[in-house]
Design an enzyme around this catalytic site. Structure first.
Site, PDB file in Angstrom:
ATOM      1  N   SER A 156      23.525  39.965  31.068  1.00  0.00           N
ATOM      2  CA  SER A 156      22.476  39.783  31.150  1.00  0.00           C
ATOM      3  C   SER A 156      21.796  38.940  32.625  1.00  0.00           C
ATOM      4  CB  SER A 156      22.033  38.772  30.300  1.00  0.00           C
ATOM      5  OG  SER A 156      20.524  37.688  30.279  1.00  0.00           O
ATOM      6  N   TYR A 169      25.257  29.628  28.506  1.00  0.00           N
ATOM      7  CA  TYR A 169      24.636  31.081  28.251  1.00  0.00           C
ATOM      8  C   TYR A 169      25.107  31.454  29.369  1.00  0.00           C
ATOM      9  CZ  TYR A 169      22.536  35.796  27.200  1.00  0.00           C
ATOM     10  OH  TYR A 169      22.210  36.862  26.665  1.00  0.00           O
TER      11      TYR A 169
END
Lengths: 264, 474
Positions: A156, A169
């Site tokens: 990501s 995250y």
């Protein structure tokens, strides 16, 4: 390139294939994984769908089969690390080998800034990092030996910086991106195509709670761009869509004393 | 005691290759440090239906020590010299001990291994499994001829001591048994008494293949070592041209100064070859490792006289003479990522001249020429699957490239036909390409007897490898 008489013994480096014949998609029950599986099958690949939620996997497989494609399903929790070799070997045996592994499983929590939740952080590391390592390194060993193959890791753009709004995250995605880079540096020389995908906002369940989603794309569009990058060969690391590359460039260069003041 | 973790799920993976680089496989890998640990691994692997192959220093050229997806048990955790008897010259070693360990132990006491291959790195486990040979095989026979006793850990967990007296059938099947009958955990061998740390070497140029055969026939009675090098690019009347190296041990009377060389520090490989440090020589060789380059190198090697005195001889330390392949560390890398294969044909005396001429000519015609040809005389031995025969061998090194692979395999199939028609056999330590039918044809009834023993001592077929599956040995 092996002679029948030479059995499995001798493999020489082969050119990057124009299409994938046999693929495993880990995390294929929804979102980008499900779309990738469908598009791979539509291209003619025999696809193995791996995930925790068997009924969702079966539903994706049913869609693929209804469209004339070939799909098999394996129920597997990526945090059951010791099961990975067994599942990998069973699937590659059933597929008759492997050309492409996509690791698409991901856990994401965006807790309120007042929350310190170890269980959530741990889960993100377990799914996004350790699960990715368990799957991709096994494929890497086989691909190195066969001098070919493609590994796609869905990381990501969040991994570009440690962000106050999502520490766990962003850490997990930074680790995954670094892992994929290391893997590429290790085996690209053997003709293995190691692809890192860094999506921005994709319209999936994981982002449903967000109110602002700049440059958001559909999972189908994301899958299309991911496959395009994988087909290209040459072990790229790409942002999906490509515009995020510029954003990442800027974000990476914001000094820490400023970055901490931004609400990112 | 808590249950041990499953090997299938927790053993690390490794990508391993054969010495020829071209064969490789990913497999699970473990390195036990003791017989107990080894026994434990065998038991667990059998329970988990994992197949085991043993591996030492990976000197087999093909897929003999590869086991795709299964388990490779690395013997290099067990490398001790268990005993050395200076009076009798007998040595007992663990399976991971190398030929180097062996000569370094024996030499200061005036002993040299009866049989050494062209490199000092093979382990005892590998030497037993392949029944390796050296440049003196016409006289000293293979490695197995000098093994007095060995311990074999079988699939049932039993540790059997084998010799010519004790369970001789299993002894003769284990040596040259490709590691398919169990784990060798101890080997006891005799060593040869020597009086000088060097040998006398006589190079002889042979203008064609027949001259090379004739040279061997003439020289064998008075030689300790004989090896032929062949320029495989040469054709016509020069087909099979090359050089023979004859070497002889030297007695104390012949070479009084040689005694001082019975010292490990004096047994060194040359640090530089033609001015290039050994460690980077393979990079220089890589530039030449192509058809025109190798054609040139072979021609120069054939034409260039070696330095020797008026008697036509020179002396060489045992190490420098025996371990020519080690003079260029990592020489295999000169072949690049696709590596090479070695094809070694073993043919009986009666058919050898014709078969080898046909093989060399065929390779030339097909444009698939070996960069190195090595020629030797052999003799039969007592081991069930041994390559030893009353005949001759020719080893050919072929580069593998993505472009030539299919053509090369076609040529090796033709070579296999030549070997079979000549009544010859193959040598698993070198082989990467022979098929099961050809292997069965070559070994015939001996293969049937081997498989009977295999089924008896390893009924679950725990011990397997890529080569054994390819050759129909399991």
């Amino acid at each position: 390139m092996s002679a029948p008489a030479a059995g499995t013994a001798i493999r020489t480096k082969s050119p990057h294939p124009s299409k994938f014949e046999r693929a495993i998609v880990v995390g294929a029950s929804s979102g980008m994984g499900a779309e990738l599986a469908k598009q791979l099958a539509a291209e003619g690949a025999h696809v193995a769908l791996v995930g925790r939620r068997e009924s969702e996997l079966e539903a994706v497989a049913a869609t693929i089969r209804a469209a004339g494609g070939r799909a098999i399903v394996a129920k597997h929790d990526v945090t059951a690390y010791e099961d990975v070799p067994r599942v990998y070997e069973a699937l590659t045996k059933e597929l008759g080998g492997l050309d492409l592994l996509v690791y698409c499983s991901g856990a994401q929590y965006n807790p309120d800034e007042s929350v310190y939740d170890f269980a959530q952080d741990r889960e993100m590391i377990e799914v996004n990092v350790i699960g990715a390592i368990a799957w991709t390194q096994l494929a890497a060993a086989h691909f190195e030996a066969q001098r070919g193959g493609t590994i796609v890791g869905i990381s990501s753009i969040a991994g570009e910086r440690g962000r106050r709004t999502m520490p766990g995250y962003t850490t997990s995605k930074a680790a995954m991106s670094t892992w994929m880079e290391a893997l590429r540096n290790r085996i690209a020389r053997y003709g293995v195509n190691v692809v890192t995908i860094k999506p921005g906002f994709v319209d999936t369940a994981k982002t449903a709670h967000l109110t602002k989603k700049p440059m958001v794309i559909s999972p189908a569009k994301a899958a299309e761009l991911i496959l395009k990058a994988a087909h290209r060969g040459g072990s790229p690391s790409v942002f999906v869509p490509g515009q995020w590359q510029l954003v990442a460039l800027i974000i990476r260069h914001i000094p820490s004393f400023l970055f901490r003041k931004l609400n990112l | 005691m808590a249950a041990l973790p499953s090997l299938r799920n927790t053993a690390p993976w490794r990508v391993l290759d054969g010495f020829g680089i071209s064969a490789r496989a990913a497999s699970r890998w473990v390195q036990p440090r003791s017989v107990d640990e080894l026994a434990n691994i065998i038991r667990r692997a059998a329970d988990e239906n994992l197949k085991i192959t043993f591996r030492g220093n990976g000197r087999s050229y093909g897929d003999a020590a590869l086991n795709a997806g299964q388990l490779v048990v690395d013997n290099r955790g067990m490398t001790r010299v268990l005993s050395f008897d200076r009076e009798r010259g007998t040595i007992e070693l663990e399976p991971g001990a190398t030929i180097e360990t062996m000569w370094r132990t024996g030499l200061p006491a005036g002993y040299w291994p009866h049989v050494v291959p062209g490199t000092m790195f093979p382990t005892m486990g590998g030497c037993v499994a392949m029944n390796i040979h050296g440049k003196n095989c016409f006289k000293a026979g293979p490695y197995g001829d000098h093994v007095q006793e060995l311990d074999l850990l079988t699939a049932s967990g039993e540790l059997k001591t084998l010799s010519r007296e004790q369970d001789p059938e299993l002894f003769r099947a284990t040596i040259a048994g490709l590691g398919l009958l169990g784990a060798v955990t101890r080997v006891k061998l005799g060593m040869k008494k020597i009086e000088s740390g060097r040998v006398k070497v006589r190079p002889i140029t042979t203008p064609n293949l027949n001259a090379m055969f004739d040279c061997f026939v003439e020289r064998m009675p008075q030689s300790d070592y004989l090896v032929g090098w062949i320029d495989c690019f040469a054709g016509g009347s020069g087909l099979g041209r090359g050089l023979v190296h004859q070497a002889n041990y030297l007695s104390a009377a012949e070479d009084p100064a040689g005694r001082a060389l019975l010292d490990n520090d004096k047994q060194v490989l040359p640090p530089k070859i033609m001015g290039v440090p050994r460690s980077i020589l393979w990079r220089v060789m890589k530039l030449m490792t192509n058809d025109p380059g190798m054609k040139f190198v072979n021609a120069v090697k054939y034409m260039l006289p070696e330095t020797f005195d008026s008697s036509g001889t020179f002396t060489n330390t045992h190490v420098a003479f025996a371990f020519l392949l080690d003079s260029v560390p990592n020489w295999r890398n000169a072949y690049g990522d696709s590596g090479f294969i070695q094809y070694q044909m073993f043919v009986p005396d009666s058919t050898a001249r014709a078969a080898m001429a046909e093989a060399l000519e065929h390779c030339r015609k097909q444009g698939v020429v070996s960069y190195l040809g090595v020629f030797k005389r052999h003799k039969p031995d007592e081991f069930l699957l041994s390559h030893g025969l009353d005949g001759w061998s020719l080893a050919l090194d072929f580069a593998v490239t993505p472009g030539n692979a299919q053509k090369l395999f076609a040529v090796t199939r033709d070579l296999t036909k030549i070997v079979l028609d000549a009544g010859g056999v193959f040598y698993p330590a070198k082989d990467a390409v022979v098929d099961a039918d050809s292997f069965a044809r070559a070994y015939g009834d001996r293969l049937t007897r081997f498989l009977d023993i295999k089924h008896r001592v390893d009924p679950q077929s725990v011990f397997q490898n890529d080569q054994a599956r390819r050759l129909g040995l399991v």
